[in-house]
Design a protein around this motif. Structure first.
Motif, PDB file in Angstrom:
ATOM      1  N   HIS A 137       0.894  -1.133  -0.004  1.00 21.49           N
ATOM      2  CA  HIS A 137       0.056  -0.156   0.010  1.00 21.49           C
ATOM      3  C   HIS A 137       0.906   1.326   0.128  1.00 21.49           C
ATOM      4  CE1 HIS A 137      -3.178  -2.888   0.809  1.00 21.49           C
ATOM      5  NE2 HIS A 137      -2.653  -3.201   1.772  1.00 21.49           N
ATOM      6  N   GLN A 138       0.855   1.940  -1.047  1.00 17.84           N
ATOM      7  CA  GLN A 138       1.703   3.150  -1.260  1.00 17.84           C
ATOM      8  C   GLN A 138       1.007   4.467  -1.098  1.00 17.84           C
ATOM      9  OE1 GLN A 138       4.277   2.832  -4.750  1.00 17.84           O
ATOM     10  NE2 GLN A 138       3.625   0.811  -5.168  1.00 17.84           N
ATOM     11  N   PHE A 139       1.850   5.339  -0.821  1.00 18.57           N
ATOM     12  CA  PHE A 139       1.030   6.641  -0.563  1.00 18.57           C
ATOM     13  C   PHE A 139       2.169   7.675  -1.358  1.00 18.57           C
ATOM     14  CE2 PHE A 139       0.165   4.459   2.985  1.00 18.57           C
ATOM     15  CZ  PHE A 139      -1.304   4.816   3.161  1.00 18.57           C
ATOM     16  N   VAL A 140       1.863   8.421  -2.435  1.00 16.41           N
ATOM     17  CA  VAL A 140       2.583   8.986  -3.394  1.00 16.41           C
ATOM     18  C   VAL A 140       2.150  10.613  -3.503  1.00 16.41           C
ATOM     19  CG1 VAL A 140       3.293   9.321  -5.923  1.00 16.41           C
ATOM     20  CG2 VAL A 140       2.589   6.990  -4.913  1.00 16.41           C
ATOM     21  N   ARG A 141       2.959  11.408  -3.194  1.00 11.52           N
ATOM     22  CA  ARG A 141       2.749  12.656  -3.084  1.00 11.52           C
ATOM     23  C   ARG A 141       2.949  13.341  -4.607  1.00 11.52           C
ATOM     24  NH1 ARG A 141       5.868  17.909  -1.713  1.00 11.52           N
ATOM     25  NH2 ARG A 141       4.409  19.429  -0.931  1.00 11.52           N
ATOM     26  N   ALA A 142       1.980  13.507  -5.193  1.00 13.29           N
ATOM     27  CA  ALA A 142       2.103  14.136  -6.809  1.00 13.29           C
ATOM     28  C   ALA A 142       0.830  14.664  -7.344  1.00 13.29           C
ATOM     29  CB  ALA A 142       2.284  12.928  -7.614  1.00 13.29           C
ATOM     30  N   ASP A 143       0.848  15.297  -8.264  1.00 12.87           N
ATOM     31  CA  ASP A 143      -0.054  15.899  -9.161  1.00 12.87           C
ATOM     32  C   ASP A 143      -1.050  14.652  -9.723  1.00 12.87           C
ATOM     33  OD1 ASP A 143      -2.010  17.946 -10.432  1.00 12.87           O
ATOM     34  OD2 ASP A 143      -1.088  16.865 -12.297  1.00 12.87           O
ATOM     35  N   ALA A 144      -2.187  14.519  -9.401  1.00 11.19           N
ATOM     36  CA  ALA A 144      -3.059  13.479 -10.057  1.00 11.19           C
ATOM     37  C   ALA A 144      -2.819  13.014 -11.554  1.00 11.19           C
ATOM     38  CB  ALA A 144      -4.572  13.453  -9.785  1.00 11.19           C
ATOM     39  N   ILE A 145      -2.700  14.072 -12.533  1.00 11.16           N
ATOM     40  CA  ILE A 145      -2.931  13.945 -13.775  1.00 11.16           C
ATOM     41  C   ILE A 145      -1.543  13.674 -14.324  1.00 11.16           C
ATOM     42  CG2 ILE A 145      -2.996  15.138 -16.013  1.00 11.16           C
ATOM     43  CD1 ILE A 145      -5.359  16.583 -15.174  1.00 11.16           C
ATOM     44  N   GLU A 146      -0.531  14.238 -13.446  1.00 10.86           N
ATOM     45  CA  GLU A 146       0.879  14.013 -13.911  1.00 10.86           C
ATOM     46  C   GLU A 146       1.164  12.507 -13.444  1.00 10.86           C
ATOM     47  OE1 GLU A 146       3.449  16.654 -12.125  1.00 10.86           O
ATOM     48  OE2 GLU A 146       2.689  18.336 -13.271  1.00 10.86           O
ATOM     49  N   PHE A 147       0.722  12.011 -12.244  1.00  8.15           N
ATOM     50  CA  PHE A 147       1.069  10.636 -11.929  1.00  8.15           C
ATOM     51  C   PHE A 147       0.354   9.611 -13.066  1.00  8.15           C
ATOM     52  CE2 PHE A 147      -0.347   6.689  -9.921  1.00  8.15           C
ATOM     53  CZ  PHE A 147       0.709   6.417  -9.223  1.00  8.15           C
ATOM     54  N   VAL A 148      -0.969   9.680 -13.356  1.00  9.81           N
ATOM     55  CA  VAL A 148      -1.510   8.762 -14.410  1.00  9.81           C
ATOM     56  C   VAL A 148      -0.781   8.812 -15.732  1.00  9.81           C
ATOM     57  CG1 VAL A 148      -3.518   8.347 -13.031  1.00  9.81           C
ATOM     58  CG2 VAL A 148      -3.442  10.342 -14.737  1.00  9.81           C
ATOM     59  N   THR A 149      -0.307   9.929 -16.232  1.00 12.80           N
ATOM     60  CA  THR A 149      -0.003  10.223 -17.491  1.00 12.80           C
ATOM     61  C   THR A 149       1.652   9.725 -17.567  1.00 12.80           C
ATOM     62  OG1 THR A 149       0.765  12.543 -17.125  1.00 12.80           O
ATOM     63  CG2 THR A 149      -1.150  11.863 -18.071  1.00 12.80           C
ATOM     64  N   GLU A 150       2.423   9.747 -16.315  1.00 10.09           N
ATOM     65  CA  GLU A 150       3.441   9.430 -16.400  1.00 10.09           C
ATOM     66  C   GLU A 150       4.106   8.187 -15.970  1.00 10.09           C
ATOM     67  OE1 GLU A 150       5.767  12.575 -13.959  1.00 10.09           O
ATOM     68  OE2 GLU A 150       5.072  14.104 -15.595  1.00 10.09           O
ATOM     69  N   MET A 151       2.935   7.210 -15.658  1.00  9.67           N
ATOM     70  CA  MET A 151       3.091   5.915 -15.334  1.00  9.67           C
ATOM     71  C   MET A 151       3.976   5.107 -16.075  1.00  9.67           C
ATOM     72  SD  MET A 151      -0.567   4.902 -13.708  1.00  9.67           S
ATOM     73  CE  MET A 151      -0.131   3.173 -14.070  1.00  9.67           C
ATOM     74  N   ALA A 152       4.949   4.513 -15.642  1.00  3.74           N
ATOM     75  CA  ALA A 152       5.847   3.451 -16.393  1.00  3.74           C
ATOM     76  C   ALA A 152       5.246   2.251 -16.911  1.00  3.74           C
ATOM     77  CB  ALA A 152       7.077   2.910 -15.353  1.00  3.74           C
ATOM     78  N   SER A 153       4.184   1.907 -16.235  1.00  4.49           N
ATOM     79  CA  SER A 153       3.303   0.725 -16.870  1.00  4.49           C
ATOM     80  C   SER A 153       1.924   0.923 -16.801  1.00  4.49           C
ATOM     81  CB  SER A 153       3.646  -0.620 -15.922  1.00  4.49           C
ATOM     82  OG  SER A 153       5.130  -0.708 -15.535  1.00  4.49           O
ATOM     83  N   PRO A 154       1.484   1.453 -17.982  1.00  2.00           N
ATOM     84  CA  PRO A 154       0.174   1.703 -18.249  1.00  2.00           C
ATOM     85  C   PRO A 154      -0.721   0.224 -17.827  1.00  2.00           C
ATOM     86  CG  PRO A 154       1.145   1.292 -20.375  1.00  2.00           C
ATOM     87  CD  PRO A 154       2.307   1.154 -19.475  1.00  2.00           C
TER      88      PRO A 154
END
Length: 540
Positions: A428-445
């Motif tokens: 269970h991870q907790f990531v501090r990031a902008d939501a759109i940037e997080f999903v668009t920059e995912m290494a594994s879609p």
């Protein structure tokens, strides 16, 4: 009558008042060069000093009071009073203006507060002046005299002075605002009228009501509030009776009791365990700032008495329309936290520091939907806030979760919510990031099976490059999230923006179902508190 200066500084006003009260001649304790002039007989000086001493009055029974929040400047004030010969006539005390209080029924408050010319930042001065009505209403029968150069003082405090006089403080043009209280011997009856006269209160003082009864300078006649308080009490009683067994059957200890049921009482009242969280929403009314503060005080007392909850366990907030560059800020730093239950789970709420408590009660049903569908799934919680959806997903058997939010504080809060439920942090991870940037920059879609997307309507957070607007950016957000989930995966998308229009044609899904009616809890009177959709990613 007593005299009080709550911004006394080095003591100018109390010292001058003491000199006048004692009829002390200006400079009677100082030396004058002309006393050594040969052309003026010494006898004239001696007679003048003797006369001034003869005319000087004895100290009065009432000591003047000067207060200030700066203890160092009060040292100078005491020294100045000693040099002027009136040290025994004045009591100087360190005290914040917000703590102003007096047991005396009548008196005069005369003060020269900061006004942003020589001291104090303009924003701080404006905030201070806005607090004047609520603070000064504690002295309803006093007269208040205020010297300031602030150009919109009356507009800011929402009160017109009885008289004004132009003065100069050095070269600074000022106005001397005079707010006249009732004459001594004429009190202000601010006791709410009791509507049940068949059972008089024990030892209640007899009241004589007249048409010409004086009103308080700051604040209002609380009798005018009594009718609304009675209606409010009846409504709270009815709702509490209706929901008496309902929470226990559903395993919840936090729910909505009142939701702007009466238009003239625009409040939301939520119960958390044995506490109340009350939020006032903006609505036009005819009360000025002090009168409104009195009204709120009586409303809170009514809730306390009706529901048998101590006032120190009631938290009142005010919610204003968010516009322009405004951002909901922290409103307190008390950190009054409480652990509550919902759906058999534990959650930490903060009743004091923010307008919202850390648990959006209106998404209780939506969280249950996520729990029922999360078994063995990888869950993404965007705009995760304090992780309530994450907690439900883990309890539903999610194989892993990722909670994304820009706030480090909220992510820490979400992690604590896992701990109070004894959930392990593994997977269970907790990531501090902008939501759109997080999903668009995912290494594994196509990594997740379920995504929860509950964004704010608007945000101008400093951590964002551009302002966030749900209507303008929801298509980009949802399409990027669809790319992050597996085929046949599901997005739970919600918003509380009332004028929101979902652009279905631009969203890359052929299965978009609105489920708003199923997601609003039954304790909510407003069935449009939010809107919610299930958006499925097409299978290949």
């Amino acid at each position: 009558r007593p005299l009080l200066d709550p911004f006394c500084g080095t003591g100018t006003i109390p010292i001058e008042a003491a000199l006048i009260g004692r009829n002390m001649a200006p400079g009677m304790y100082r030396d004058f060069p002309s006393a050594d002039w040969h052309c003026i007989p010494k006898e004239i000086w001696r007679d003048a000093r003797t006369e001034s001493l003869d005319l000087m009055k004895q100290p009065g029974s009432e000591r003047l009071l000067g207060t200030d929040n700066d203890d160092k400047i009060l040292i100078a004030a005491r020294k100045n009073a000693t040099l002027a010969g009136v040290a025994d006539d004045i009591h100087f005390q360190q005290r914040e203006f917000k703590d102003l209080l007096s047991k005396r029924e009548h008196g005069c408050l005369i003060t020269n507060p900061p006004y942003g010319e020589r001291m104090g930042e303009p924003e701080e001065v404006e905030q201070l002046y806005r607090s004047f009505p609520e603070t000064l209403k504690r002295l309803p029968t006093w007269s208040h005299y205020i010297i300031t150069s602030y150009p919109k003082f009356e507009r800011l405090i929402q009160k017109e002075a009885d008289r004004r006089r132009k003065l100069y403080n050095g070269r600074i043009e000022c106005t001397y605002y005079q707010f006249h209280g009732p004459r001594p011997g004429i009190g202000v009856d601010r006791t709410p009228v009791r509507h049940d006269e068949s059972q008089p209160e024990q030892n209640a003082p007899e009241r004589v009501e007249t048409a010409d009864a004086p009103t308080a300078v700051f604040g209002g006649d609380l009798r005018k509030t009594a009718e609304q308080c009675e209606i409010f009490a009846n409504r709270l009683t009815k709702r509490a009776r209706h929901l008496r067994r309902w929470p226990a059957k559903r395993g919840i200890t936090c729910f909505r009791l009142y939701e702007r049921d009466i238009p003239e009482i625009p409040l939301v009242v939520d119960r958390y365990e044995d506490h109340l969280h009350i939020v006032e929403f903006d609505r036009p009314h005819e009360r000025d700032l002090a009168q409104h503060a009195d009204w709120l005080e009586q409303i809170v007392k009514t809730a306390s008495q009706t529901l048998d909850i101590p006032t120190d366990q009631i938290f009142l907030k005010q919610k204003h329309r968010q516009s322009g560059s405004e951002q909901h800020q922290k409103v307190d730093a008390t950190s009054y936290e409480l652990q509550v239950q919902e759906g058999g789970l534990n959650f930490i709420v903060n009743l004091s520091d923010y307008v919202d408590t850390g648990l959006f009660l209106d998404h209780r049903q939506t969280r249950e939907m996520v729990r029922k569908s999360a078994s063995g799934k990888r869950v993404l919680n965007l705009f995760g806030y304090t992780g309530a959806f994450t907690v439900y997903a883990i309890d539903g058997g999610a194989s892993s979760t990722v909670t994304v939010d820009l706030s480090r504080n909220y992510l820490s809060w979400a992690h604590r919510n896992l701990l109070v439920n004894n959930f392990p942090a593994d997977n269970h991870q907790f990531v501090r990031a902008d939501a759109i940037e997080f999903v668009t920059e995912m290494a594994s879609p196509e990594e997740f099976d379920i995504a929860i997307v509950d964004p704010p309507t608007f945000s101008n957070s400093k951590r964002l490059e551009n302002d966030w607007d749900i209507q303008r950016q929801h298509v980009e957000l949802l399409n990027a999230t669809l790319a992050a989930i597996k085929p046949d995966g599901m997005i739970y998308f919600s918003t509380n923006f009332r004028r929101f229009k979902l652009d279905e044609e631009s969203i890359h899904s052929n299965s978009i179902v609105e489920i708003s009616k199923q997601t609003v809890p039954e304790d909510y009177r407003n069935r449009r508190i939010h809107r919610c959709w299930k958006i499925r990613k097409p299978a290949p």
